[in-house]
Design a protein around this motif. Structure first.
Motif, PDB file in Angstrom:
ATOM      1  N   GLU A 101       0.824  -1.211   0.000  1.00  0.00           N
ATOM      2  CA  GLU A 101       0.000   0.000   0.000  1.00  0.00           C
ATOM      3  C   GLU A 101       0.856   1.259   0.000  1.00  0.00           C
ATOM      4  O   GLU A 101       0.572   2.221  -0.719  1.00  0.00           O
ATOM      5  CB  GLU A 101      -0.942  -0.012   1.204  1.00  0.00           C
ATOM      6  N   ARG A 102       1.914   1.262   0.800  1.00  0.00           N
ATOM      7  CA  ARG A 102       2.785   2.439   0.881  1.00  0.00           C
ATOM      8  C   ARG A 102       3.498   2.678  -0.452  1.00  0.00           C
ATOM      9  O   ARG A 102       3.644   3.815  -0.908  1.00  0.00           O
ATOM     10  CB  ARG A 102       3.804   2.250   2.007  1.00  0.00           C
ATOM     11  N   LEU A 103       3.958   1.617  -1.082  1.00  0.00           N
ATOM     12  CA  LEU A 103       4.645   1.760  -2.366  1.00  0.00           C
ATOM     13  C   LEU A 103       3.669   2.176  -3.464  1.00  0.00           C
ATOM     14  O   LEU A 103       4.039   2.942  -4.365  1.00  0.00           O
ATOM     15  CB  LEU A 103       5.350   0.459  -2.731  1.00  0.00           C
ATOM     16  N   CYS A 124       3.281   5.866  -3.174  1.00  0.00           N
ATOM     17  CA  CYS A 124       4.456   6.544  -3.747  1.00  0.00           C
ATOM     18  C   CYS A 124       4.378   6.577  -5.268  1.00  0.00           C
ATOM     19  O   CYS A 124       4.633   7.608  -5.897  1.00  0.00           O
ATOM     20  CB  CYS A 124       5.737   5.831  -3.325  1.00  0.00           C
ATOM     21  N   ALA A 125       4.022   5.435  -5.863  1.00  0.00           N
ATOM     22  CA  ALA A 125       3.955   5.337  -7.317  1.00  0.00           C
ATOM     23  C   ALA A 125       2.902   6.286  -7.889  1.00  0.00           C
ATOM     24  O   ALA A 125       3.131   6.940  -8.914  1.00  0.00           O
ATOM     25  CB  ALA A 125       3.666   3.900  -7.738  1.00  0.00           C
ATOM     26  N   ALA A 126       1.752   6.355  -7.224  1.00  0.00           N
ATOM     27  CA  ALA A 126       0.684   7.243  -7.689  1.00  0.00           C
ATOM     28  C   ALA A 126       1.107   8.703  -7.578  1.00  0.00           C
ATOM     29  O   ALA A 126       0.853   9.508  -8.484  1.00  0.00           O
ATOM     30  CB  ALA A 126      -0.584   6.990  -6.870  1.00  0.00           C
ATOM     31  N   ARG A 127       1.763   9.041  -6.493  1.00  0.00           N
ATOM     32  CA  ARG A 127       2.199  10.426  -6.276  1.00  0.00           C
ATOM     33  C   ARG A 127       3.266  10.846  -7.285  1.00  0.00           C
ATOM     34  O   ARG A 127       3.271  11.971  -7.774  1.00  0.00           O
ATOM     35  CB  ARG A 127       2.718  10.585  -4.843  1.00  0.00           C
ATOM     36  N   LEU A 128       4.166   9.916  -7.605  1.00  0.00           N
ATOM     37  CA  LEU A 128       5.267  10.217  -8.520  1.00  0.00           C
ATOM     38  C   LEU A 128       4.928   9.902  -9.978  1.00  0.00           C
ATOM     39  O   LEU A 128       5.730  10.172 -10.870  1.00  0.00           O
ATOM     40  CB  LEU A 128       6.501   9.415  -8.107  1.00  0.00           C
ATOM     41  N   PHE A 147      12.925   6.103  -0.537  1.00  0.00           N
ATOM     42  CA  PHE A 147      12.516   5.654  -1.872  1.00  0.00           C
ATOM     43  C   PHE A 147      11.955   6.784  -2.741  1.00  0.00           C
ATOM     44  O   PHE A 147      12.404   6.952  -3.892  1.00  0.00           O
ATOM     45  CB  PHE A 147      11.509   4.514  -1.745  1.00  0.00           C
ATOM     46  N   PRO A 148      10.994   7.589  -2.269  1.00  0.00           N
ATOM     47  CA  PRO A 148      10.425   8.628  -3.148  1.00  0.00           C
ATOM     48  C   PRO A 148      11.466   9.621  -3.652  1.00  0.00           C
ATOM     49  O   PRO A 148      11.444   9.995  -4.833  1.00  0.00           O
ATOM     50  CB  PRO A 148       9.389   9.311  -2.249  1.00  0.00           C
ATOM     51  N   ILE A 194      16.044   9.946 -10.042  1.00  0.00           N
ATOM     52  CA  ILE A 194      16.180   9.136 -11.253  1.00  0.00           C
ATOM     53  C   ILE A 194      15.397   9.762 -12.405  1.00  0.00           C
ATOM     54  O   ILE A 194      15.890   9.876 -13.538  1.00  0.00           O
ATOM     55  CB  ILE A 194      15.699   7.695 -10.987  1.00  0.00           C
ATOM     56  N   LEU A 195      14.172  10.198 -12.123  1.00  0.00           N
ATOM     57  CA  LEU A 195      13.342  10.812 -13.158  1.00  0.00           C
ATOM     58  C   LEU A 195      13.956  12.113 -13.658  1.00  0.00           C
ATOM     59  O   LEU A 195      13.927  12.401 -14.865  1.00  0.00           O
ATOM     60  CB  LEU A 195      11.933  11.066 -12.611  1.00  0.00           C
TER      61      LEU A 195
END
Length: 274
Positions: free
Chosen positions: A37-39, A42-46, A256-257, A263-264
């Motif tokens: 859920e936490r990851l 993060c993925a949705a936010r980024l 991680f975020p 990286i992006l």
């Protein structure tokens, strides 16, 4: 641009990198679901594509006494639930051909561990399911030799194949990353992933377990971003010192975020240069 099918999702490789992240092993249902859920948040936010990974059985642990996970049946049940609560595709390892049918019923990506990448029957059985297969390059192989592993997988008609670099053996208890490897692996026509956290691992470095140098994770990740790899693999944990497997080389969830954003940013800069 190469397109790979992962479950019901089409992964467009070649522009924005995707990510594979999660704890090394399923420690408990509660922890696995929390991490997924936490990851996902993060993925949705980024605004990145992310595949959740966790092993149901770490069959290649250093010591007989090391924690291996809940086992295949219970582990696959937990991973299926993790996909339901997070909306993320899920990935895990298989170690024997007998595990492949059950794994294919649940997993979106079947992973062939680095130590087993030359096991012809295992590679072909995983690929024959039609599921996306992540082939991890053995620490003992040159990148050129992975072309033969790709041929084994493609012989089944499956083109949904990922290639992952995770470092090469460099003496005892040490790995080194040859960045030429990414260019060579890409020549095989499949998306290339950098397993950053396993590349800073010291296999068996602590006697009864592996050690690691996690302080180098961001540096290696940034370098690979500049090269332009298609995806990044991170073992992520909310409390690495307490992790039941590979905590010594895991990335802290809190970091991680920020690293994904770096990286992006690098990828966007390289794209403008081109």
């Amino acid at each position: 641009m190469v397109t790979v099918k992962i479950g019901s999702t089409l992964l467009q490789c070649g522009s924005k990198p995707f990510f594979i992240a999660g704890p090394c092993v399923i420690e408990s249902e509660k922890h696995c679901l929390k991490m997924a859920e936490r990851l996902a948040e993060c993925a949705a936010r980024l605004k990145v594509q992310l595949i959740f990974k966790a092993s149901y059985d770490k069959a290649n642990r250093t010591s007989l006494d090391s924690y291996r996970g809940p086992g295949m049946e219970e582990g696959l049940r937990i991973l299926e639930k993790a996909r339901e609560v997070s909306g993320l595709p899920v990935l895990s390892d298989v170690h024997e051909t007998s595990q492949v049918p059950a794994a294919a019923d649940v997993l979106d990506v079947i992973q062939i561990p680095a130590f087993l990448c030359r096991q012809t029957d295992l590679v072909k059985a995983a690929a024959a399911t039609g599921r996306c297969v992540n082939l991890k390059k053995g620490q003992f192989l040159s990148p050129q030799e992975m072309g033969k592993v790709v041929e084994k997988a493609r012989s089944t008609g499956n083109k949904n194949i990922l290639l992952t670099e995770r470092g090469s053996s460099f003496g005892y208890n040490n790995l080194v990353v040859d960045f030429r490897s990414f260019v060579i692996l890409r020549s095989f026509g499949q998306p290339v992933i950098f397993d950053v956290t396993h590349s800073v691992q010291s296999p068996g470095g602590q006697g009864d377990r592996s050690g690691g140098d996690p302080q180098f994770i961001p540096y290696l990740a940034r370098a690979a971003a500049a090269i332009g790899v298609d995806g990044f693999f991170f073992e992520v944990h909310d409390n690495p010192p307490k992790a039941l497997s590979d905590g010594a080389n895991a990335l802290n969830l809190k970091a991680f975020p920020k690293l994904v954003q770096e990286i992006l940013t690098i990828r966007n800069s390289v794209r403008r240069i081109k």
